[in-house]
Design an enzyme around this catalytic site. Sequence first.
Site, mmCIF file in Angstrom:
data_model
loop_
_atom_site.group_PDB
_atom_site.id
_atom_site.type_symbol
_atom_site.label_atom_id
_atom_site.label_comp_id
_atom_site.label_asym_id
_atom_site.label_seq_id
_atom_site.Cartn_x
_atom_site.Cartn_y
_atom_site.Cartn_z
ATOM 1 N N TYR A 210 0.847 -1.199 0.000
ATOM 2 C CA TYR A 210 0.000 0.000 0.000
ATOM 3 C C TYR A 210 0.886 1.255 0.000
ATOM 4 C CZ TYR A 210 -3.198 3.685 1.235
ATOM 5 O OH TYR A 210 -3.895 4.876 1.217
ATOM 6 N N ARG B 187 2.294 8.296 12.965
ATOM 7 C CA ARG B 187 2.025 9.564 13.662
ATOM 8 C C ARG B 187 0.522 9.841 13.697
ATOM 9 N NH1 ARG B 187 3.465 14.627 10.236
ATOM 10 N NH2 ARG B 187 1.582 13.876 9.198
ATOM 11 N N ARG C 24 -10.296 4.984 8.056
ATOM 12 C CA ARG C 24 -9.476 4.088 7.224
ATOM 13 C C ARG C 24 -8.139 3.965 7.923
ATOM 14 N NH1 ARG C 24 -8.409 4.894 1.134
ATOM 15 N NH2 ARG C 24 -7.924 2.667 1.194
HETATM 16 C C1 LIG Z 1 2.603 10.549 0.618
HETATM 17 C C2 LIG Z 1 3.876 11.368 0.372
HETATM 18 C C3 LIG Z 1 4.890 11.028 1.471
HETATM 19 C C4 LIG Z 1 4.465 10.989 -0.969
HETATM 20 C C5 LIG Z 1 3.501 12.883 0.404
HETATM 21 N N1 LIG Z 1 4.639 13.793 0.144
HETATM 22 C C6 LIG Z 1 5.240 14.392 1.200
HETATM 23 O O1 LIG Z 1 4.996 14.060 2.357
HETATM 24 C C7 LIG Z 1 6.216 15.511 0.911
HETATM 25 C C8 LIG Z 1 6.470 16.360 2.158
HETATM 26 C C9 LIG Z 1 5.180 17.039 2.600
HETATM 27 O O2 LIG Z 1 4.215 17.113 1.859
HETATM 28 N N2 LIG Z 1 5.168 17.491 3.855
HETATM 29 C C10 LIG Z 1 3.969 18.116 4.435
HETATM 30 C C11 LIG Z 1 3.932 17.853 5.912
HETATM 31 C C12 LIG Z 1 3.225 16.609 6.218
HETATM 32 O O3 LIG Z 1 2.460 16.124 5.330
HETATM 33 O O4 LIG Z 1 3.407 16.118 7.337
HETATM 34 C C13 LIG Z 1 4.033 19.610 4.330
HETATM 35 O O5 LIG Z 1 2.962 20.173 4.094
HETATM 36 O O6 LIG Z 1 5.127 20.124 4.578
HETATM 37 O O7 LIG Z 1 7.460 15.020 0.424
HETATM 38 C C14 LIG Z 1 7.385 14.023 -0.590
HETATM 39 C C15 LIG Z 1 8.743 13.824 -1.190
HETATM 40 C C16 LIG Z 1 9.637 14.877 -1.282
HETATM 41 C C17 LIG Z 1 10.940 14.670 -1.767
HETATM 42 C C18 LIG Z 1 11.363 13.403 -2.153
HETATM 43 C C19 LIG Z 1 10.484 12.308 -2.064
HETATM 44 C C20 LIG Z 1 10.875 10.996 -2.428
HETATM 45 C C21 LIG Z 1 9.998 9.941 -2.324
HETATM 46 C C22 LIG Z 1 8.687 10.145 -1.888
HETATM 47 C C23 LIG Z 1 8.262 11.404 -1.507
HETATM 48 C C24 LIG Z 1 9.154 12.506 -1.588
HETATM 49 C C25 LIG Z 1 6.299 14.262 -1.612
HETATM 50 C C26 LIG Z 1 6.600 14.644 -2.908
HETATM 51 C C27 LIG Z 1 5.562 14.833 -3.831
HETATM 52 CL CL1 LIG Z 1 5.927 15.296 -5.425
HETATM 53 C C28 LIG Z 1 4.222 14.623 -3.465
HETATM 54 C C29 LIG Z 1 3.927 14.259 -2.144
HETATM 55 C C30 LIG Z 1 4.954 14.095 -1.219
#
Ligand SMILES: CC(C)(C)CN1C(=O)[C@@H](CC(=O)N[C@@H](CC(=O)O)C(=O)O)O[C@H](c2cccc3ccccc23)c2cc(Cl)ccc21
Length: 328
Positions: free
Chosen positions: A126, A173, A186
């Site tokens: 998942y 978390r 969920r």
């Molecule tokens: C589910 C997730 C972890 C992929 C979400 N995700 C991330 O968590 C964000 C960070 C973020 O959104 N932080 C939130 C705080 C929070 O949610 O707690 C903020 O508002 O600061 O970073 C990721 C992300 C950034 C950089 C490299 C990555 C490599 C692999 C996978 C994900 C990577 C992310 C990059 C992209 Cl392009 C799209 C989504 C994400």
Amino acid sequence: MLNRVSRSFAVVIQSLPTELRDAVCLFYLVLRALDTVEDDMAVAVDVKVPLLRVFHEKIYDRSWKMSCGYGPYVDLMQQYPLVTDAFLRIKPMYQKVIADITRRMGEGMAEFIEKEVLTVKEYDLYCHYVAGLVGIGLSQLFASSQLESEEFANMEDLANHMGLFLQKTNIIRDYLEDINEEPAPRMFWPKEVWGRYARRLDAFKAPENAAASLGCLNELVTDALRHAPHSLAYMAKLRNHDVFRFCAIPQVMAIGTLALCYNNRGVFTGVVKMRRGETAKYVQQLCTMADLHQAFDRFAGSISARASELVNTDKNAKLALRRAAEIQ
Ligand SMILES: CC(C)(C)CN1C(=O)[C@@H](CC(=O)N[C@@H](CC(=O)O)C(=O)O)O[C@H](c2cccc3ccccc23)c2cc(Cl)ccc21
């Protein structure tokens, strides 16, 4: 739009080189829209599943929009044609990466709409679908932009660990936020693990189950630490300073959050989040691999210290010590 749907992360995206910024920003917004569809409990399953699977085509359709989602995401879905217009303006090679990951992610989300996360294997699968694929897509964007080497076009395993590390941290978390969700929570904690500590997952909220809840929490944190050495290996290969910071900052926040969560009843009673002051410090000073190792060492050390106190009472404490030592 981006600033409304994300706090600190929007800042980090904007510091990316121009060549990558628009592509990553749109990748983030497309994923947010897909996530909004997956999360919206008001959308009937027989509508949601086909939509998740066809979404990779909708992102090319200027007329497509939808009234669904909560909070800031309602606007995103209502004004989605703005995202599509911007998406159709970026280079076709970036559009292809985003569309292909969206297709694979939509398929995976659809698979899990009617399936609970039971085994750790399904937990990993998942998280691969919703976060590992993001890492794989970002690596392909880094390679296509030529800001990073060609090897990133084909680095699915290490990129996947980057995503699993972040997603598992969020899942651990967000226990209380997720379990209190109306109408139907969920949950993604694997039953193979929590089922050894309680008959029902919501039992951990009760103070009389504190010991069991901490045993389960520590086992899941220890499982998440498994990915950290691979994340470090991935980031050590990055050469562009801005791309490095874009990747490293969320990873440092994640290990900091895991350290905060370890053996902490606060996970079951309130919200556990790193203080803004602490995160700001990392956003500022994180520049080199040395800074990254220093941050990981600090948080891994904190987990080691607490795990060593639990060695006699927590059967996973020894494994936690070993996992933390791998990181330091
Ligand atoms: C589910 C997730 C972890 C992929 C979400 N995700 C991330 O968590 C964000 C960070 C973020 O959104 N932080 C939130 C705080 C929070 O949610 O707690 C903020 O508002 O600061 O970073 C990721 C992300 C950034 C950089 C490299 C990555 C490599 C692999 C996978 C994900 C990577 C992310 C990059 C992209 Cl392009 C799209 C989504 C994400």
